[in-house]
Design an enzyme around this catalytic site. Sequence first.
Site, PDB file in Angstrom:
ATOM      1  N   HIS A 146       0.832  -1.208   0.000  1.00 45.04           N
ATOM      2  CA  HIS A 146       0.000   0.000   0.000  1.00 45.04           C
ATOM      3  C   HIS A 146       0.869   1.263   0.000  1.00 45.04           C
ATOM      4  O   HIS A 146       2.033   1.237   0.374  1.00 45.04           O
ATOM      5  CB  HIS A 146      -0.936   0.008   1.213  1.00 45.04           C
ATOM      6  CG  HIS A 146      -0.219   0.018   2.531  1.00 45.04           C
ATOM      7  ND1 HIS A 146       0.374   1.147   3.061  1.00 45.04           N
ATOM      8  CD2 HIS A 146       0.023  -0.973   3.416  1.00 45.04           C
ATOM      9  CE1 HIS A 146       0.919   0.867   4.224  1.00 45.04           C
ATOM     10  NE2 HIS A 146       0.730  -0.435   4.459  1.00 45.04           N
ATOM     11  N   GLY A 147       0.260   2.361  -0.415  1.00 44.79           N
ATOM     12  CA  GLY A 147       0.938   3.656  -0.386  1.00 44.79           C
ATOM     13  C   GLY A 147       1.149   4.135   1.042  1.00 44.79           C
ATOM     14  O   GLY A 147       0.580   3.594   1.998  1.00 44.79           O
ATOM     15  N   GLU A 148       1.950   5.171   1.161  1.00 46.00           N
ATOM     16  CA  GLU A 148       2.299   5.719   2.485  1.00 46.00           C
ATOM     17  C   GLU A 148       1.075   6.259   3.210  1.00 46.00           C
ATOM     18  O   GLU A 148       0.174   6.836   2.606  1.00 46.00           O
ATOM     19  CB  GLU A 148       3.316   6.849   2.315  1.00 46.00           C
ATOM     20  CG  GLU A 148       3.778   7.441   3.639  1.00 46.00           C
ATOM     21  CD  GLU A 148       4.685   8.629   3.447  1.00 46.00           C
ATOM     22  OE1 GLU A 148       5.907   8.450   3.541  1.00 46.00           O
ATOM     23  OE2 GLU A 148       4.155   9.741   3.194  1.00 46.00           O
TER      24      GLU A 148
ATOM     25  N   ARG B 172      -5.940   1.660   3.602  1.00 45.39           N
ATOM     26  CA  ARG B 172      -4.650   1.917   2.946  1.00 45.39           C
ATOM     27  C   ARG B 172      -4.409   0.950   1.797  1.00 45.39           C
ATOM     28  O   ARG B 172      -3.876   1.323   0.758  1.00 45.39           O
ATOM     29  CB  ARG B 172      -3.514   1.881   3.957  1.00 45.39           C
ATOM     30  CG  ARG B 172      -3.328   0.573   4.702  1.00 45.39           C
ATOM     31  CD  ARG B 172      -2.261   0.723   5.775  1.00 45.39           C
ATOM     32  NE  ARG B 172      -2.104  -0.456   6.587  1.00 45.39           N
ATOM     33  CZ  ARG B 172      -2.718  -0.660   7.749  1.00 45.39           C
ATOM     34  NH1 ARG B 172      -3.572   0.234   8.216  1.00 45.39           N
ATOM     35  NH2 ARG B 172      -2.483  -1.756   8.440  1.00 45.39           N
TER      36      ARG B 172
ATOM     37  N   GLY C  86      -0.485  -2.192  12.124  1.00 47.39           N
ATOM     38  CA  GLY C  86      -1.130  -3.487  12.309  1.00 47.39           C
ATOM     39  C   GLY C  86      -2.463  -3.512  11.592  1.00 47.39           C
ATOM     40  O   GLY C  86      -2.552  -3.189  10.418  1.00 47.39           O
TER      41      GLY C  86
ATOM     42  N   GLU D 210      -2.873  -6.994   7.240  1.00 51.14           N
ATOM     43  CA  GLU D 210      -1.587  -7.082   7.929  1.00 51.14           C
ATOM     44  C   GLU D 210      -1.794  -7.818   9.255  1.00 51.14           C
ATOM     45  O   GLU D 210      -2.906  -7.899   9.771  1.00 51.14           O
ATOM     46  CB  GLU D 210      -1.081  -5.655   8.189  1.00 51.14           C
ATOM     47  CG  GLU D 210       0.306  -5.582   8.750  1.00 51.14           C
ATOM     48  CD  GLU D 210       0.842  -4.158   8.759  1.00 51.14           C
ATOM     49  OE1 GLU D 210       1.836  -3.953   9.463  1.00 51.14           O
ATOM     50  OE2 GLU D 210       0.292  -3.286   8.090  1.00 51.14           O
TER      51      GLU D 210
END
Length: 147
Positions: free
Chosen positions: A39-41, A92, A52, A118
């Site tokens: 995913h992007g920042e 995200r 998490g 995640e």
Amino acid sequence: FFWRDHCLAAMAAKCFGALSLCCGGREGGRQSRIYLIRHGETVWNADRRIQGQLDIDINDTGMKQAQGVANALDQLGILRKIDAVASSDLQRASRTADIIAAACERSPPRKLDPQLREIGYGKLQGSQSDSEQSKLLQQSTFEVLGS
């Protein structure tokens, strides 16, 4: 590194399962390829906070990164071959995947799958990744995983 390799293999298997449910079998016996894209920042990435399974969206930099991935996939000729896009249901990941899917010539089916989330880090979630408490919990976690 074995633990990371194992996690990547497990993630690839979950992605393949999610995509199989999403778009069924492949026609003509074509070989499937799975591209794993992070995913992007997020604001928390920039602040070095552990996310998490907390649902933190990507920031402006993350949106530009996702568009950059879409552009790179297009330049490589991959974007037009995408049959489906799967991601976790966390913002995200899903927003990053949405940006990439929107860049595809045809509209590939989208699959949101909580199994692609995640790892949940419990007490570590929200903490600074370089805090003393975080370092101790990370060390104890990896010792348990390694035994």
